[in-house]
Enzyme design. Structure first.
Site: not given
Length: 689
Positions: A173, A462, A212
């Protein structure tokens, strides 16, 4: 589709008429807990028997939960308000304790994916940050290396990733691009002279965002970037081969950022503050040519690009297709959260008493029809989603084993649809559970607010749910057009008729039949849901055909977008119901089967009741619509008597549930404790004798 529903209906009918009874004799224990006006009740069943049917890996769940019984310091306390640094440290320690206890998620992902996804569901009610941290490290970072790289990459990285010696990230992303992966801007340009990739962020909008593991732990990342090589014909411009995945080191062993890597902490979030999300900017970072994850494409020293797949579109689809496991994992985790929330709400509603007849004791909140209509459909749906999740996992395992192209396409669509439907449904259900529990549901100690905040992002990462549902409808339209390529409009209408198998609109035998025997017939319910899907597919195809020539494909799709989303949800609901039916037919215990049958009926009837299309199409006459509404109320009343048994069958132990108003005692079984308020008072600091 229709043939499949008929097969399921035949399978259901084969289990015997005693399983299809509507009027069932109440047991004494149930009768005591029910209002005097109740006319029908389902027989009580042993929650342990239902758990055995639901869960063939329950021993693993017990062992995983035992790890946290032995380490209560690893269970986050929401009312204490951990800082993000404290929560991240807690999650990090929890992951290491799991590894020490013998649970290696990456080994499970590689060798037994069913257990990997099951572990994620087990962790969902421990701490969603822990579940997501595990998913980032093993499904995303580890899974991308395993699925997109070569055997050499596997040998180089597997053990270090598995043991958390090499924490990593999944850097897809960007600030200005999320779901539109094909439009990512980060570049990886081959320097032929040094045999290196130069990874660079060309502008601020291309900074990798929400990554993350990046803010603190990540030492490497799978970076999705545009692969560019010199023109083999000697032209001045680079040749862009589209988005590919590269392993890019981020930090050294001491945790210091490497040259050209800039990382910022994304800070506090609405939830999941145990995850160290970061933003990454690359400034001409050099990595070896071998760091290209080259399962679907490779580049030699001269810069020559080669791939076994002939088009950029096919390579891109194959790359993203290998990442389906993330959606499967989120579906499993979301089902786990829904089980926990529904358990808390049902137990509290059965315990909490309020109002009642004059000069009589107060009655339980769960005895009120309005509460039953809010909670019992949630219970039915979580059972349906449990079975659908099992179907998805089984198909995913078969896909990884066989690599059969048709199954790959099916799993891609099913994982997209179920992930979107399950996470959206769970998020709405979390609010319902909070509201049903009144003011006490608002207390942080009872966890419903924290679960709602932590789970919220499941609808976005996701794959944003709106985008995923469009992929489902696109798949349905593709199959539809392939079937009727070049066919006249009458052929598509005949397809619609064939899908109904006699359950056509304006058929009086179907339209006006109000008998419970008919309304609870799986053949009627399955055909009704299939009719809805077929009808919506047919009309969407017509609308796109009408608007396409005038508006162009993109604007025609956008003009029909709500229709597109409704079609995808309708298809997923039909799949859930048919999976539910198979589960009902496969249950050999008669008491459990009756409750499962009642829940499957409630699931389907609630969908039919809530969709105006059935009445607009005169598929259901007004009298039949009223009969369905009455039957929904009746089924909720029947299920009220076994509601506690149904949630007890999820077997979530009290030390994992950790909600004083929803504790069950006996490790999580047996319904709400009579002294649950004592636990709640103690949590508030009162001294209890």
């Amino acid at each position: 589709m229709a043939a499949a529903s008929e097969a399921v209906a035949q399978q259901w009918r084969s289990v015997g008429p005693e399983s299809q009874q509507l009027t069932l004799a109440p047991c004494a224990a149930t009768a005591q807990a029910r209002p005097r006006s109740a006319a029908k009740m389902l027989p009580r069943f042993d929650p342990g028997v239902m758990e055995t049917y639901l869960d063939d890996m329950r021993e693993m769940k017990a062992r995983v939960h035992e790890v946290f019984r032995q380490h209560p310091d690893l269970l986050p306390s929401v009312e204490e308000g951990l800082s993000k640094e404290e929560h991240r440290s807690l999650v990090r320690r929890s992951l290491k304790v799991l590894l020490q206890a013998g649970y290696s998620p990456l080994d499970l992902l590689a060798r037994d994916p069913r257990k990997y996804f099951y572990l994620g569901e087990c962790l969902s009610m421990v701490d969603l940050s822990l579940m997501v941290k595990s998913g980032v490290q093993y499904s995303l970072w580890g899974g991308s290396v395993l699925n997109l790289g070569s055997e050499a990459h596997r040998r180089k990285y597997f053990d270090d990733i598995a043991q958390f010696r090499l924490p990593g990230c999944f850097a897809m992303t960007e600030l200005k691009h999320g779901s539109n992966v094909a439009a990512l801007q980060t570049e990886a340009v081959l320097d032929v002279l040094t045999d290196e990739w130069v990874v660079h962020t060309p502008e601020e909008g291309a900074i990798k965002w929400w990554i993350g593991n990046a803010a603190e732990d990540g030492r490497a990342a799978t970076v999705f970037a545009r692969l560019k090589v010199p023109d083999p014909n000697g032209g001045p411009k680079l040749v862009d081969h589209g988005v590919h995945a590269f392993v890019v080191p981020l930090r050294d062993e001491s945790g210091n950022l490497l040259p050209g890597v800039e990382i910022r902490d994304c800070g506090y979030k609405v939830g999941l503050n145990g995850i160290d999300n970061g933003a990454i900017r690359f400034t001409h970072v050099r990595v070896p040519r071998g760091n290209l994850l080259d399962r679907f494409a490779s580049v030699d020293k001269s810069g020559r690009y080669s791939s076994p797949l002939t088009s950029q579109a096919r390579r891109f689809a194959a790359t993203l297709g290998e990442l389906t496991g993330g959606r499967v994992g989120l579906t499993a985790g979301s089902v786990g959260v829904l089980k926990g929330a529904v358990t808390i709400a049902v137990r509290y509603a059965a315990l909490r008493q309020q109002f009642g007849p004059p000069d009589s004791p107060e009655v339980a909140v769960l005895d009120y029809q309005s509460t039953q209509l809010r909670l019992l459909p949630l219970v039915a749906t979580v059972y349906g989603l449990h079975f659908a999740r099992g179907l998805l996992v089984d198909k995913y395992v078969d896909m990884k084993r066989t690599r059969e192209p048709k199954l790959v396409e099916e799993v891609h669509a099913l994982s997209a649809g179920l992930k979107a439907y399950t996470t959206s449904y769970t998020q709405a259900a979390l609010s319902t559970c909070r509201e049903v529990c009144g003011g006490h549901g608002y207390a942080a100690v009872n966890r419903l607010g924290a679960l709602r905040s932590d789970h919220d992002i499941f609808q976005t990462f996701e794959g944003d749910n709106t985008v995923l549902l469009q992929q489902v409808s696109a798949m349905l339209l593709k199959e539809y057009r392939q079937q009727f390529s070049g066919a006249p409009l009458t052929a598509t209408y005949h397809y619609l008729r064939a899908s109904l198998l006699g359950a056509l609109p304006n058929n009086p035998l179907v339209t006006h039949d109000t008998e419970p025997r008919h309304l609870r017939d799986p053949a009627f319910l399955a055909k009704a849901l299939e009719y809805r899907t077929a009808r919506m597919l047919f009309t969407l195809s017509l609308r796109l055909r009408k608007h396409g020539p005038r508006l162009g494909a993109f604007h025609a799709w956008n003009k029909c977008l709500n229709h597109v989303l409704d079609l995808a949800n309708a298809y997923v609901e039909s799949v859930i119901y048919k999976t539910f039916l198979r589960a009902v037919a496969g249950c050999v215990d008669p008491e459990c089967r009756r409750s499962l049958k009642a829940m499957s009926d409630l699931f389907a009837l609630r969908l039919i009741e809530g969709d105006m299309m059935f009445r607009n199409d005169e598929y259901i006459a007004p009298s039949k619509a009223k009969a369905i509404s009455r039957l929904v109320v009746s089924l909720c009343s029947e299920l009220r008597g076994v509601a506690l048994n149904l949630v007890d069958a999820f077997a979530i132990p009290d030390h994992i549930l950790r909600a004083p108003i929803g504790l069950g005692g006996n490790g999580g079984a047996g319904g709400p404790q009579p002294d649950a308020y004592r636990e709640y008072l103690a949590a508030a600091g009162f001294e209890i004798e």
